[in-house]
Scaffold this active site. Structure first.
Site, PDB file in Angstrom:
ATOM      1  N   HIS A  94       1.732   5.171   4.311  1.00  0.00           N
ATOM      2  CA  HIS A  94       0.636   5.208   3.626  1.00  0.00           C
ATOM      3  C   HIS A  94       1.377   6.883   2.799  1.00  0.00           C
ATOM      4  O   HIS A  94       1.124   7.386   2.163  1.00  0.00           O
ATOM      5  CB  HIS A  94      -0.858   5.451   3.986  1.00  0.00           C
ATOM      6  CG  HIS A  94      -1.292   3.658   3.813  1.00  0.00           C
ATOM      7  ND1 HIS A  94      -2.769   3.712   3.832  1.00  0.00           N
ATOM      8  CD2 HIS A  94      -0.643   2.371   3.494  1.00  0.00           C
ATOM      9  CE1 HIS A  94      -2.921   2.213   4.146  1.00  0.00           C
ATOM     10  NE2 HIS A  94      -2.214   1.902   3.384  1.00  0.00           N
ATOM     11  N   SER A 116       0.928  -0.976  -0.038  1.00  0.00           N
ATOM     12  CA  SER A 116       0.050   0.125   0.056  1.00  0.00           C
ATOM     13  C   SER A 116       0.700   1.225  -0.069  1.00  0.00           C
ATOM     14  O   SER A 116       1.008   2.117  -0.604  1.00  0.00           O
ATOM     15  CB  SER A 116      -0.567  -0.018   1.188  1.00  0.00           C
ATOM     16  OG  SER A 116      -0.295  -0.114   2.174  1.00  0.00           O
TER      17      SER A 116
END
Length: 306
Positions: free
Chosen positions: A257, A210
């Site tokens: 992230h 991610s």
């Protein structure tokens, strides 16, 4: 007549790519003036051209004076993407390879067991149940910053990341070219791992693609802005993902992230806004600067833990 998309009677028509009618675009070929999406754009001396104009719809050769009234033929320059990368037959090949690597390593995780995951996930410094001794990046296992990008905590985790990689990564690879796309993916993922190492608890493991995918999100936003696309759908998707990221109970490493997103925006800006003169130097030089930042964060945290 242009292909257009309209959501309601009387609404302002939005041009769509003549080769991909499902994709809205604000860019036109400078030769035939048909609307084209990033996958179809070929970088030209001024603006962008469509593949048909590059390969056969216009003059493919340039004549220069020669002896006896005859002319010499000079081949046209190789077509390029928006960021200056070469056009390829399969513009999503690298995305497919990355998805394949992630799936293959997930199968290895299932086959070998938790000891494999504990050996290659991001962890600062900790005793792991299945591996003797203190483990972690602080012990010099810097490879974890990279290997953790290709591991996943379960099938759902893998599924959502791979779907995001396909939806976001495929068009971005077509717009940047393979080498630039791979560089963006790598520096974004490493930046996410480095920020996680710096800010997370030293015994808190982290893994997943991610961080790199959020980097692709950031670069896609920069590209859409550059091409005057409607960015509201991307912003909505990004906001939803950030809400999930910071929602307690989801057990998500928000540091990965955020780190990936920031690196993706910075690197993506260099990729699509670099001037033609010294373009590759600026693009890859920016990647190198991001890697320097990754190294600095890593060394600072290692110093704190040791």
């Amino acid at each position: 007549m242009d292909h257009v998309a309209s959501s309601a009677p009387g609404a302002r028509s939005v041009p769509v790519c003549y080769r991909h009618p499902d994709r809205e675009t604000g860019v036109r070929c400078t030769r035939c003036e048909r609307p084209i999406c990033p996958e179809c754009m070929v970088s030209a001396s001024v603006g962008f051209q469509c593949p048909e104009c590059v390969h056969g719809g216009g003059p493919a050769h340039q004549h220069t004076p020669g002896g006896g009234g005859a002319g010499r033929t000079m081949a046209a320059a190789r077509p390029r993407t928006v960021a200056g990368g070469p056009i390829t037959a399969d513009p999503r090949l690298l995305t497919k390879v990355l998805i394949g690597i992630n799936i293959a390593l997930f199968l290895v995780q299932l086959a070998v067991g938790e000891s494999f995951t504990q050996r290659f996930e991001v962890i600062g410094q900790a005793y792991t149940p299945l591996i003797p001794g203190v483990q972690g990046i602080a012990q010099g296992q810097y490879y974890r910053l990279l290997t953790a990008m290709f591991l996943h905590a379960g099938f759902t985790h893998l599924l959502f990341n791979m779907l995001s990689l396909w939806w976001i990564g495929g068009p971005l690879e077509a717009a940047l070219g393979r080498a630039r796309y791979l560089a963006l993916y790598a520096v974004s993922g490493l930046a996410g791992s480095a920020l996680t190492y710096l800010l997370a608890a030293p015994n808190a493991p982290s893994l997943g693609a991610s961080g790199a995918i959020f980097g692709l999100f950031g670069a896609t936003g920069v590209l859409m802005r550059r091409l005057n696309y409607d960015m509201r759908p991307l912003f909505a998707l990004l906001v939803i993902n950030l809400i999930i990221t910071f929602t307690p109970g989801f057990n998500i490493a928000w540091q990965a992230h955020v780190g990936g997103l920031v690196a993706g925006v910075v690197t993506g800006y260099a990729m699509v806004h670099a001037p033609r003169r010294n373009r590759a130097l600026i693009q890859y030089g920016t990647c190198a600067l991001v890697l320097v930042a990754v190294a600095v964060l890593t060394l600072v945290r290692t110093g704190q833990l040791t």
